[in-house]
Motif scaffolding. Structure first.
Motif, short mmCIF file in Angstrom:
data_model
loop_
_atom_site.label_atom_id
_atom_site.label_comp_id
_atom_site.label_asym_id
_atom_site.label_seq_id
_atom_site.Cartn_x
_atom_site.Cartn_y
_atom_site.Cartn_z
N ASP A 54 2.85 26.43 69.35
CA ASP A 54 1.51 26.03 70.17
C ASP A 54 0.34 26.04 69.13
N ALA A 55 0.54 27.09 68.11
CA ALA A 55 -0.49 27.04 67.12
C ALA A 55 -0.56 26.07 65.94
N MET A 56 0.71 25.61 65.58
CA MET A 56 1.16 24.42 64.79
C MET A 56 0.55 23.05 65.30
N GLN A 57 0.54 22.95 66.54
CA GLN A 57 0.32 21.63 67.11
C GLN A 57 -0.95 21.45 67.50
N VAL A 58 -1.82 22.88 67.82
CA VAL A 58 -2.97 22.80 68.49
C VAL A 58 -4.39 22.03 67.66
N THR A 59 -4.02 21.88 66.41
CA THR A 59 -4.84 21.60 65.46
C THR A 59 -4.54 20.04 65.04
N PHE A 60 -3.66 19.60 65.60
CA PHE A 60 -3.01 18.07 65.20
C PHE A 60 -4.38 17.16 65.62
N PRO A 61 -5.05 17.05 66.85
CA PRO A 61 -5.82 16.06 67.14
C PRO A 61 -6.85 15.97 65.98
N ASP A 62 -7.46 17.08 65.64
CA ASP A 62 -8.52 16.90 64.75
C ASP A 62 -8.22 16.63 63.04
N GLY A 63 -6.85 17.12 62.72
CA GLY A 63 -6.18 17.15 61.81
C GLY A 63 -5.81 15.57 61.49
N GLU A 64 -5.29 14.76 62.65
CA GLU A 64 -5.05 13.38 62.41
C GLU A 64 -6.28 12.64 62.28
N ARG A 65 -7.38 12.86 62.78
CA ARG A 65 -8.42 12.33 62.55
C ARG A 65 -9.02 12.60 61.28
N TYR A 66 -8.84 13.56 60.64
CA TYR A 66 -9.14 13.93 59.28
C TYR A 66 -8.36 13.14 58.31
N PHE A 67 -7.21 13.11 58.66
CA PHE A 67 -6.16 12.19 57.99
C PHE A 67 -6.78 10.63 57.85
N ILE A 68 -6.95 9.98 59.16
CA ILE A 68 -7.42 8.76 59.15
C ILE A 68 -8.73 8.53 58.43
N THR A 69 -9.55 9.44 58.49
CA THR A 69 -10.79 9.36 57.53
C THR A 69 -10.48 9.28 56.29
N ALA A 70 -9.73 10.29 55.76
CA ALA A 70 -9.43 10.24 54.26
C ALA A 70 -8.88 9.21 53.86
N VAL A 71 -7.95 8.47 54.41
CA VAL A 71 -7.13 7.48 53.92
C VAL A 71 -8.20 6.00 54.04
N ARG A 72 -8.85 5.89 55.06
CA ARG A 72 -9.94 4.72 55.42
C ARG A 72 -10.81 4.84 54.55
N ALA A 73 -11.27 6.01 53.88
CA ALA A 73 -12.14 5.77 52.78
C ALA A 73 -11.79 4.97 51.63
N PHE A 74 -10.50 4.54 51.54
CA PHE A 74 -10.05 3.63 50.51
C PHE A 74 -9.82 2.30 50.96
N ARG A 75 -10.00 1.90 52.10
CA ARG A 75 -9.57 0.86 52.65
C ARG A 75 -9.94 -0.29 51.85
N ASP A 76 -11.35 -0.38 51.66
CA ASP A 76 -12.06 -1.48 51.16
C ASP A 76 -11.44 -1.93 49.52
N GLN A 77 -10.89 -0.97 49.18
CA GLN A 77 -10.41 -1.08 47.80
C GLN A 77 -9.02 -1.47 47.76
N ILE A 78 -8.29 -1.78 48.78
CA ILE A 78 -6.72 -1.95 49.13
C ILE A 78 -6.91 -3.53 48.82
N GLU A 79 -5.81 -4.17 47.85
CA GLU A 79 -5.67 -5.51 47.69
C GLU A 79 -4.34 -5.88 48.05
N ASP A 80 -3.31 -5.09 48.19
CA ASP A 80 -2.11 -5.43 48.56
C ASP A 80 -2.09 -5.57 50.25
N PRO A 81 -1.95 -6.77 50.69
CA PRO A 81 -1.86 -6.95 52.13
C PRO A 81 -0.73 -6.36 52.93
#
Length: 302
Positions: A51-78
């Protein structure tokens, strides 16, 4: 989606399959109050640790998305841009499902709001104090850890034998999709953010420590909320050490691939997907039922 076409390219050893990402939405796992309080073989420690492993998943997933999308405008490969979009959609679905289960834990009297508030402070610290490059390196490290869930819990039948079937189904689906997008954050980190070896290694060491620290700390909080004394909780921890770190332990089972990340030439795709991955995908594509897909995954397990 598992590829069977003539354009499919196997991994280096020619025996394993490289999965494509498939976004599966609006899945019903039957998460309701009928799930037993201690849904993992009636064992309070093991249940609350999971339960403890999964409890932080929702906020963790949002963090992952934010961290990756910070570089979205620099991605040139379709193709890489499409991968980031699919990664974002998969992670968003994971957040939705685990939020629903967290709401069930709240009804059991678990201090979920307190735990999530503390976790939000940790994530805010990451985003406000660390560079975008280090945040995406941390994300790649966390993703490496979660991508190994399938190997830990579903490559062998005996590991998940005591799970409530609905919980088993949810974790199997999540593990499958973590394997499918296991390279996305890493490729953004390496190809776009240009993170070097030393920052990558620093991030995986810190990320692994943080994952285990947060999981054990929150697991202890959940057990305390259940009414177990400090002494009872310590005895539970000691008693379950073989389950966690023994020869057939859940965590010790993926220690070697976890630390493969430290190799200079490492790439996530050098670690083969779990051998029974195609069984899950083929059944899901046929039935659209994650429970049947989970059964197929375990039927093909060792």
């Amino acid at each position: 989606m598992y590829r069977t076409d003539s354009n499919y390219a196997p991994l280096n050893d020619g025996k394993h399959f490289q999965p494509d990402m498939d976004v599966r939405e609006k899945l019903d796992f039957g998460l309701d109050e009928t799930i037993p309080k201690y849904w993992l073989d009636g064992n309070p420690f093991r249940t609350r640790l999971m339960d403890a492993m999964q409890v932080t998943f929702p906020d963790g997933e949002r963090y992952f998305i934010t961290a990756v999308r910070a570089f979205r405008d620099q991605i040139e490969d379709p193709k890489q841009l499409e991968d980031v979009k699919a990664f974002t959609r998969q992670e968003a679905q994971h957040g939705i499902v685990h939020t629903k289960f967290n709401n069930l834990l709240k009804k059991q009297g678990m201090p979920i709001d307190e735990i999530l508030s503390e976790h939000k402070e940790i994530i805010d610290k990451y985003l406000n104090e660390y560079s975008p490059e280090y945040n995406v390196a941390l994300t790649a490290a966390f993703e490496h850890f979660t991508a190994l869930m399938a190997e830990a819990f579903f490559s062998k039948k005996y590991v998940s034998e005591g799970f409530d079937h609905r919980m088993k189904t949810m974790f199997a689906w999540h593990a499958i999709e973590e394997m499918e997008h296991r390279s996305v954050a890493f490729d953004v980190m390496q190809k776009v953010a240009k993170v070097g070896y030393f920052m990558r290694v620093r991030a995986v060491i810190y990320g692994t420590y943080e994952t285990m620290r947060i999981m054990f700390t929150n697991g202890d909080k959940l057990l305390k909320a259940d009414g177990f004394s400090k002494w009872e909780r310590r005895k539970m921890f000691i008693k379950n050490l073989p389950w966690m770190y023994g020869r057939k332990g859940v965590f010790s089972s993926f220690t070697k691939p976890l630390f493969a990340y430290l190799k200079p030439g490492f790439h996530p795709e050098k670690i083969p997907v779990v051998h029974n991955y195609p069984a899950w995908v083929e059944e899901y594509n046929k039935s659209g039922d994650p429970a049947k897909a989970c059964d197929a995954l375990l039927a093909a397990a060792h």
